[in-house]
Design a protein around this motif. Structure first.
Motif, short mmCIF file in Angstrom:
data_model
loop_
_atom_site.label_atom_id
_atom_site.label_comp_id
_atom_site.label_asym_id
_atom_site.label_seq_id
_atom_site.Cartn_x
_atom_site.Cartn_y
_atom_site.Cartn_z
N GLN A 43 0.50 -0.28 -2.00
CA GLN A 43 0.86 0.14 -0.66
C GLN A 43 1.47 -1.03 0.11
O GLN A 43 1.13 -2.19 -0.13
CB GLN A 43 -0.36 0.65 0.11
CG GLN A 43 -1.01 1.88 -0.48
CD GLN A 43 -2.11 2.42 0.41
OE1 GLN A 43 -1.87 2.70 1.59
NE2 GLN A 43 -3.30 2.58 -0.12
N GLY A 102 3.37 13.13 -2.26
CA GLY A 102 2.04 13.11 -1.67
C GLY A 102 1.42 14.48 -1.73
O GLY A 102 2.05 15.47 -1.34
N LEU A 155 -1.28 10.36 -4.72
CA LEU A 155 0.12 9.96 -4.81
C LEU A 155 0.58 10.10 -6.25
O LEU A 155 -0.05 9.56 -7.17
CB LEU A 155 0.30 8.51 -4.34
CG LEU A 155 1.71 7.94 -4.44
CD1 LEU A 155 2.63 8.61 -3.43
CD2 LEU A 155 1.70 6.43 -4.23
N ALA A 184 -5.13 7.94 -3.20
CA ALA A 184 -4.52 7.19 -2.09
C ALA A 184 -5.47 6.17 -1.50
O ALA A 184 -5.04 5.10 -1.04
CB ALA A 184 -4.05 8.16 -1.01
#
Length: 291
Positions: A95, A128, A179, A203
């Motif tokens: 991320q 997502g 994800l 996630a």
């Protein structure tokens, strides 16, 4: 009657001309678009769902092979040897903490090219999901220009802002929970292992990308410090110029000292002579009294 018939014919000809012109313009514009351009601009992720059906996710299906591969072509099936077939794989997914205003979460995907040839124009898709994946799950697709043989490349993908509000639980907005990353998401290249092209992550467990930044600071002296240093330097220079060695004496002072020393020497010599004469006088007086 004849004029109305001719007018209708002219109108029909004009309509046919405008229609043919519009059709030709549509055909010309359509020739500039390719299949990947049309599919990559689509708002659904059905192509990722097709990959999951064919190759599974997180390598649940072992599709690696050691022999030849058969690829369709315009001239029939073509046998491709394993030594000529490369493999694209997902190395890591992180991320990115910095999120732009009005955009969804951002991710950095590292891809490796384990082959002897450069791969150009393949797509990478991020989806997502909240629970099951469906065609209209928020997704984004980017196109990678090229990746050289035995090279790793980092690709950044940003999900739509809708990924942050996909559900409602007791009045609380819920975002995406999983994800899905798919490389070569339109399955345009033949690879030795197709199963490592698609992976799913939780996630909440995705690590953040650590950015190491070095800041270099330069201290600039102020004008007061500069003026003080200049004044100190000038003062020390003047002191050095006016200071003289302790052993150095002026010429006049040296001559005065020489005269004084000579006078002291003469006075001491006269005193010695007087004392000597006085001693001789006393001695002769004593001798006379004894006689």
């Amino acid at each position: 009657m004849r004029q109305s018939t001719s007018t209708v014919k002219l109108l029909n000809v004009a309509i046919l001309f405008i229609a043919s012109l519009a059709i030709s313009m549509v055909v010309c514009n359509g020739q500039d678009l390719s299949r990947s351009d049309l599919l990559s601009c689509s708002s659904d992720c059905s192509h990722v769902i097709d990959l999951i059906h064919r190759h599974g996710v997180n390598q649940t299906c072992d599709t690696a092979g050691d022999g030849q591969f058969v690829a369709p072509s315009a001239y029939g099936p073509v046998f491709i040897p394993a030594c000529e077939t490369g493999d694209l794989s997902i190395v890591s997914v992180h991320q990115i903490a910095e999120i732009d205003d009005g955009c969804g979460p951002k991710f950095a995907v590292v891809i490796s090219n384990c082959s002897t040839r450069c791969v150009e124009g393949f797509s990478v898709t991020a989806v997502g999901t909240l629970g099951r994946i469906h065609c209209f799950s928020p997704c984004t697709t980017v196109k990678v220009e090229k990746i050289h043989p035995n090279e790793s490349l980092q690709v950044e993908l940003t999900l739509p802002i809708e990924a942050l509000a996909m559900g409602n639980r007791n009045g609380q907005v819920i975002g995406f929970q999983r994800l899905v990353i798919a490389i070569d998401s339109f399955d345009e290249f033949v690879e030795t292992d197709e199963a490592n092209n698609i992976k799913a992550y939780c996630a909440s467990t995705l690590p953040f990308l650590e950015v190491q930044s070095s800041v270099t600071t330069e201290v600039v002296p102020s004008q007061e410090q500069v003026s003080q240093s200049v004044s100190v330097d000038t003062t020390s220079t003047q002191q050095l110029e006016t200071t003289q060695p302790l052993t150095a004496q002026p010429a006049e002072q040296a001559s005065v000292n020489d005269t004084t020393s000579s006078a002291v020497t003469e006075e001491s010599a006269d005193a010695l002579q007087n004392a000597w004469q006085q001693l001789n006088t006393e001695t002769s007086a004593d001798v006379a009294s004894e006689g």
